[in-house]
Design a protein around this motif. Sequence first.
Motif, PDB file in Angstrom:
ATOM      1  N   GLN A  15       0.834  -1.206   0.000  1.00  0.00           N
ATOM      2  CA  GLN A  15       0.000   0.000   0.000  1.00  0.00           C
ATOM      3  C   GLN A  15       0.874   1.263   0.000  1.00  0.00           C
ATOM      4  OE1 GLN A  15      -2.396  -1.420   3.574  1.00  0.00           O
ATOM      5  NE2 GLN A  15      -4.051  -0.521   2.330  1.00  0.00           N
ATOM      6  N   PRO A  16       1.606   1.505  -1.063  1.00  0.00           N
ATOM      7  CA  PRO A  16       2.511   2.662  -1.082  1.00  0.00           C
ATOM      8  C   PRO A  16       1.788   3.999  -1.005  1.00  0.00           C
ATOM      9  CG  PRO A  16       2.307   1.703  -3.267  1.00  0.00           C
ATOM     10  CD  PRO A  16       1.644   0.747  -2.334  1.00  0.00           C
ATOM     11  N   GLU A  17       0.494   3.998  -1.315  1.00  0.00           N
ATOM     12  CA  GLU A  17      -0.266   5.254  -1.249  1.00  0.00           C
ATOM     13  C   GLU A  17      -0.404   5.768   0.176  1.00  0.00           C
ATOM     14  OE1 GLU A  17      -3.222   1.810  -1.153  1.00  0.00           O
ATOM     15  OE2 GLU A  17      -1.399   2.340  -2.261  1.00  0.00           O
ATOM     16  N   LEU A  18      -0.085   4.945   1.166  1.00  0.00           N
ATOM     17  CA  LEU A  18      -0.157   5.375   2.572  1.00  0.00           C
ATOM     18  C   LEU A  18       1.066   6.188   2.980  1.00  0.00           C
ATOM     19  CD1 LEU A  18      -1.471   2.100   4.267  1.00  0.00           C
ATOM     20  CD2 LEU A  18      -2.793   4.070   3.442  1.00  0.00           C
ATOM     21  N   TYR A  19       2.025   6.340   2.059  1.00  0.00           N
ATOM     22  CA  TYR A  19       3.304   6.940   2.409  1.00  0.00           C
ATOM     23  C   TYR A  19       3.577   8.233   1.651  1.00  0.00           C
ATOM     24  CZ  TYR A  19       4.577   2.752   4.996  1.00  0.00           C
ATOM     25  OH  TYR A  19       4.619   1.739   5.930  1.00  0.00           O
TER      26      TYR A  19
END
Length: 404
Positions: free
Chosen positions: A247-251
Amino acid sequence: MNNVLKIALIREGKVPPDARVALSPTQAAQLNQRADVDIVVAPSERRTYQDEEYQQAGLPLSNEVADRELLLGIKEVPIEELVPNKTYCFFSHTIKEQPYNRDLLRAILEKNIQLIDYEVLTDQKGRRVIAFGYFAGMVGAHNGLWAYGQRTGKLDLPRLKDCFDYAAAKEVYRKTDWPDVRVVLTGTGRVGKGAAQVLLDMGFTQLSPAQYREGKSSGPVFTQLACVDYAARKSDGGFNKAEYYKQPELYDVQFAPYWENSDVFINGIYWDPRSPVFFRREDLRKSNFKIKTIADVTCDIAPEASIPTTLYASTIAEPVFGFDLKSGEATDPYGPGVIDVMSIDNLPSELPRDASEAFGQMFIEQVLPAFFNEDQDDLLLRATVAKDGKLGPHFQYLQAYVDG
């Protein structure tokens, strides 16, 4: 396959031509000594290895492939050169539904060709077993410093394409008086490892990210960043590698401490479109943005990219373009108000002998056995994009792409 595997090293037909080969003369000759392998080589003036080198190694030259079972190339085979009912190995650039190669895949299906794509030859854990990434990183790092020298006049390096091989380049590095230059390198995979090796061979000192951010060191220095070094969870600033990949969108990315302390940026990461970017166009105009040379080995084209300056893939003939900070458009490199961008997308072609030798060894050790053991680990099956006029079992998702 029969008891004797009949192989042809085909001539590269794509334009511009690629000088790399799947097997070097020495490797092909060693295989030809086996009772279960028979290799011929199609004559070509484009290879990094000359026809005479194959002949001297005892390999026959022939354009006749009617009796051949396995045809080995590197880049896409032009449609008009495809031979029906054969098994091919090459980089097809179709598996991401590239529009420019739709007709190629259609022709492969129509001609009843089995296409085994190097890019998806993976082990049972999904790890690639054959690739040129290490050499892409090597050439990318060299070209980044070459471009920095073109801008500043502080370095006078030859292009790698003009060196006989990497050993010759290392001799150049040994004699070079390196100036104070700071390089930030992203990525720790094959590309990152290749780039880091070149910087070390050049005599650069490697600093930890923390040491590098201090900006106090002198001489040629670099730091190599993994995702933990620049990514932080939006909610609490923490980091979890498994979560970041899932879930790279959390970063968010915290790259400012590096852009304000670097002369050269070598981008060697694999970037997921859901991931945060390193910087945006507005960041380029900030007074603390010091980077003037970007070697983008990743070469994702903006706006679907980790950086906004890669407007297109440059070429070996014209390796660098300028990114105009005011207009955001491409211009001549090395001028004021411009960031220089090296974004060649076939970098290993500048180091073809070394790259081919390493690639051939991987093929012999990791891939060739599957042709003799009935593909017991499904290595070939996982990489079979097409066979018997149909898409392979792992590539059914390409049907809509084929249908147009």
